[in-house]
Design a protein around this motif. Structure first.
Motif, mmCIF file in Angstrom:
data_model
loop_
_atom_site.group_PDB
_atom_site.id
_atom_site.type_symbol
_atom_site.label_atom_id
_atom_site.label_comp_id
_atom_site.label_asym_id
_atom_site.label_seq_id
_atom_site.Cartn_x
_atom_site.Cartn_y
_atom_site.Cartn_z
ATOM 1 N N ARG A 140 -17.233 -4.920 -5.992
ATOM 2 C CA ARG A 140 -16.703 -4.435 -4.717
ATOM 3 C C ARG A 140 -17.567 -4.909 -3.552
ATOM 4 N NH1 ARG A 140 -13.352 -0.677 -2.673
ATOM 5 N NH2 ARG A 140 -12.632 -0.139 -4.755
ATOM 6 N N ALA A 141 -18.869 -4.968 -3.747
ATOM 7 C CA ALA A 141 -19.766 -5.396 -2.679
ATOM 8 C C ALA A 141 -19.560 -6.862 -2.317
ATOM 9 C CB ALA A 141 -21.213 -5.157 -3.095
ATOM 10 N N ARG A 142 -18.917 -7.624 -3.190
ATOM 11 C CA ARG A 142 -18.692 -9.041 -2.934
ATOM 12 C C ARG A 142 -17.412 -9.287 -2.137
ATOM 13 N NH1 ARG A 142 -19.139 -12.487 -8.205
ATOM 14 N NH2 ARG A 142 -19.493 -14.124 -6.653
ATOM 15 N N VAL A 143 -16.620 -8.250 -1.898
ATOM 16 C CA VAL A 143 -15.375 -8.421 -1.149
ATOM 17 C C VAL A 143 -15.704 -8.635 0.319
ATOM 18 C CG1 VAL A 143 -13.196 -7.366 -0.461
ATOM 19 C CG2 VAL A 143 -14.065 -7.030 -2.785
ATOM 20 N N ILE A 144 -15.314 -9.776 0.854
ATOM 21 C CA ILE A 144 -15.656 -10.126 2.236
ATOM 22 C C ILE A 144 -14.524 -9.807 3.209
ATOM 23 C CG2 ILE A 144 -17.280 -11.922 1.558
ATOM 24 C CD1 ILE A 144 -15.073 -13.967 2.046
ATOM 25 N N GLY A 145 -13.357 -9.424 2.691
ATOM 26 C CA GLY A 145 -12.257 -9.087 3.585
ATOM 27 C C GLY A 145 -11.011 -8.684 2.815
ATOM 28 N N VAL A 146 -10.175 -7.894 3.464
ATOM 29 C CA VAL A 146 -8.899 -7.447 2.903
ATOM 30 C C VAL A 146 -7.795 -7.795 3.900
ATOM 31 C CG1 VAL A 146 -7.525 -5.459 2.182
ATOM 32 C CG2 VAL A 146 -9.960 -5.566 1.593
ATOM 33 N N GLY A 147 -6.783 -8.505 3.450
ATOM 34 C CA GLY A 147 -5.620 -8.813 4.278
ATOM 35 C C GLY A 147 -4.448 -7.963 3.863
ATOM 36 N N VAL A 148 -3.910 -7.189 4.784
ATOM 37 C CA VAL A 148 -2.838 -6.235 4.478
ATOM 38 C C VAL A 148 -1.570 -6.638 5.216
ATOM 39 C CG1 VAL A 148 -2.116 -3.824 4.521
ATOM 40 C CG2 VAL A 148 -4.529 -4.400 4.140
ATOM 41 N N SER A 149 -0.531 -6.929 4.478
ATOM 42 C CA SER A 149 0.771 -7.247 5.063
ATOM 43 C C SER A 149 1.604 -5.979 5.175
ATOM 44 C CB SER A 149 1.502 -8.268 4.183
ATOM 45 O OG SER A 149 2.864 -8.338 4.531
ATOM 46 N N MET A 150 2.105 -5.705 6.389
ATOM 47 C CA MET A 150 2.927 -4.528 6.638
ATOM 48 C C MET A 150 4.322 -4.955 7.081
ATOM 49 S SD MET A 150 0.835 -2.085 5.958
ATOM 50 C CE MET A 150 1.968 -0.773 6.428
ATOM 51 N N PRO A 151 5.365 -4.329 6.571
ATOM 52 C CA PRO A 151 6.719 -4.687 6.996
ATOM 53 C C PRO A 151 6.963 -4.301 8.452
ATOM 54 C CG PRO A 151 6.775 -2.723 5.614
ATOM 55 C CD PRO A 151 5.366 -3.246 5.574
ATOM 56 N N GLY A 152 7.818 -5.076 9.116
ATOM 57 C CA GLY A 152 8.168 -4.761 10.495
ATOM 58 C C GLY A 152 7.313 -5.530 11.482
ATOM 59 N N HIS A 153 7.244 -5.023 12.698
ATOM 60 C CA HIS A 153 6.550 -5.679 13.797
ATOM 61 C C HIS A 153 5.077 -5.277 13.768
ATOM 62 C CE1 HIS A 153 6.347 -6.427 18.449
ATOM 63 N NE2 HIS A 153 5.654 -7.314 17.760
ATOM 64 N N VAL A 154 4.189 -6.264 13.712
ATOM 65 C CA VAL A 154 2.756 -6.020 13.576
ATOM 66 C C VAL A 154 2.014 -6.787 14.664
ATOM 67 C CG1 VAL A 154 0.743 -6.292 12.083
ATOM 68 C CG2 VAL A 154 2.958 -5.689 11.084
ATOM 69 N N HIS A 155 0.967 -6.170 15.233
ATOM 70 C CA HIS A 155 0.045 -6.859 16.138
ATOM 71 C C HIS A 155 -1.246 -7.124 15.375
ATOM 72 C CE1 HIS A 155 1.753 -5.742 20.396
ATOM 73 N NE2 HIS A 155 2.461 -6.655 19.767
ATOM 74 N N PRO A 156 -1.473 -8.363 14.908
ATOM 75 C CA PRO A 156 -2.679 -8.633 14.113
ATOM 76 C C PRO A 156 -3.969 -8.377 14.868
ATOM 77 C CG PRO A 156 -1.096 -10.426 13.906
ATOM 78 C CD PRO A 156 -0.612 -9.551 15.013
ATOM 79 N N ASP A 157 -4.011 -8.710 16.166
ATOM 80 C CA ASP A 157 -5.264 -8.577 16.902
ATOM 81 C C ASP A 157 -5.683 -7.130 17.066
ATOM 82 O OD1 ASP A 157 -3.109 -8.117 18.541
ATOM 83 O OD2 ASP A 157 -3.957 -9.115 20.302
ATOM 84 N N ALA A 158 -4.721 -6.208 17.002
ATOM 85 C CA ALA A 158 -5.033 -4.781 17.147
ATOM 86 C C ALA A 158 -4.995 -4.033 15.818
ATOM 87 C CB ALA A 158 -4.056 -4.128 18.130
ATOM 88 N N GLY A 159 -4.510 -4.688 14.746
ATOM 89 C CA GLY A 159 -4.403 -4.011 13.460
ATOM 90 C C GLY A 159 -3.397 -2.880 13.473
#
Length: 429
Positions: A140-159
């Motif tokens: 788990r300590a080696r995980v450098i990032g998580v990318g989460v795809s959400m259905p619908g309209h998403v603003h990536p810069d604001a999460g």
């Protein structure tokens, strides 16, 4: 529109080199220069940066007679772990990748279609990530990032999940809700993830312009034109499922009537079957994925009502795809998503038969429609690639996602960066 700066071009060049390694495998600096169109001096400088950041390593040293030894470079897979997460209305699928985007682990959590509380969905995301990564604290300590795809309209810069019509969500701050992971989180839309997967690991190696149509509970299209992922001004490009198929037609979950999604999404298939045979036993299947899987089984068994269902759905889908092709003039469409995968054997040939009735002759010649050949979960893979890009941003090595190098700077005042995630800040290299 933002001016295309020298910093942007340098940043894009970095990612071109990395993407070339995904395409070519272990490569020399000279091979990378030829593939990207960059100068050997530029490639040498960028490779030095990658080596210093631990992103690349030297796989072999080749000693040629009469010449200098050549280093063959490759992506360092053990530099870290990335989790790509596909969140849909009926499930959460989490996939662990190494830095070379090879799959290391996977877990899926079912979601209740009738439950739409953000806390419930976030709990499903966390449980899926926990299941994929496992209980090993070192891993788990080696995980450098998580990318989460959400259905619908998403603003990536604001999460932020701006609008998810099936859940009636408005401005849900997914990134903040996942802060307890204590891992950097990147949030985006599945249409952007599937087109990036296709650009990098599918037909993008052969064509620069394409659409990837995702069929599931909802439907939509990821779009790439001239090698650039298309986002639109608010990251809402690709909502093809909410274009009009029939004026004053079926009610759509977005609040309009007659949308493509209301006819070719999984709930739309159920509505069509009810019109064909109101007493069909499959209509008693409550869960969407179970319903579509039973449709596939019934087709294999020769159920005549289900054969009509596929032909009628193919007609709806071909009409919607015809509008998409006539508007964008893309030469290649791939179908992806769990509903598409279940029905592709019967649905895709039927769609091909229908397309000549809906596509203008000039765009029909050479048009290819086929199931996606991207391995595994294309959404999770695309989110892992976006998260890799974010990781490089933190190292000062980021750039927009593209499939082909850009040979010349654009004139001042012109921008083709609609396919990018947010640019690095002023401290980035």
């Amino acid at each position: 529109m933002a001016r295309h700066t020298a910093r942007d071009l340098r940043s894009e060049n970095r990612f071109e080199v990395l993407h070339a390694l995904f395409e070519l495998g272990p490569s020399t600096r000279q091979e990378l220069a030829r593939h990207t169109g960059l100068s050997q001096a530029t490639v040498a400088t960028l490779v030095t940066e990658f080596l210093s950041g631990g992103v690349l390593h030297i796989a072999a040293v080749e000693r040629n007679t009469g010449g200098r030894p050549q280093e063959r470079l490759t992506i360092a897979p053990d530099r870290g772990r990335i989790v790509g997460v596909d969140v849909a209305e009926t499930y959460v699928d989490a996939v662990v990748h190494d830095l070379a985007l090879g799959v290391l682990g996977h877990a899926e959590v079912a979601l209740d279609e009738e439950e739409n509380d953000p806390a419930y969905v976030v709990d499903g995301i966390v449980r899926a990530i926990d299941g994929a990564v496992g209980a090993d604290a070192t891993e788990r300590a080696r995980v450098i990032g998580v990318g989460v795809s959400m259905p619908g309209h998403v603003h990536p810069d604001a999460g932020v999940s701006v609008f998810a019509p099936n859940w009636d969500w408005h401005d849900v701050r997914i990134e903040e809700l996942l802060e307890d992971l204590a891992i950097p989180v990147y949030v985006d839309n599945p249409l952007k993830a599937v087109i990036l997967s296709e650009m990098w690991f599918g037909v993008g190696n052969a064509v620069d312009s394409m659409a990837v149509v995702n069929l599931g509970t909802g439907v939509g299209a990821g779009i790439a034109l001239d090698g650039s992922l298309i986002r639109g001004i608010t990251n809402n490009a690709g909502e093809w499922g909410h274009t009009l198929l029939e004026l004053d037609g079926r009610a759509c979950r977005c609040g309009r009537r007659g949308c493509v999604e209301a006819y070719v999404g999984a709930p739309g298939l159920r509505t069509t079957l009810a019109e064909i045979d109101p007493g069909h036993p499959l209509l008693r299947q409550q869960r969407q994925r179970d319903f579509v899987e039973r449709v596939a089984q019934g087709l294999a068994a020769g159920d005549p009502a289900l054969s009509v269902l596929v032909l009628r759905t193919a007609r709806y889908l071909a009409a919607g795809l015809g509008d998409l092709v006539n508007l964008l003039d893309v030469p290649h469409i791939t179908l992806t998503g769990w509903a598409s995968e279940a029905l592709a054997d019967r649905l895709v040939p039927a769609v091909r038969d229908e397309l000549p009735h809906h596509v203008l002759p000039g765009s029909l010649a050479g048009l290819v429609v086929e199931p996606s050949r991207v391995p595994g979960n294309a959404v999770a893979l695309g989110m892992a690639a976006f998260t890799l890009q974010q990781f490089l941003t933190r190292l000062g090595l980021a750039s927009p996602a593209r499939t082909r190098p850009r040979p010349d700077p654009e004139p001042a005042g012109f921008s083709r960066r609609a396919g990018t995630v947010p640019s690095p800040g002023p401290d980035a290299a």
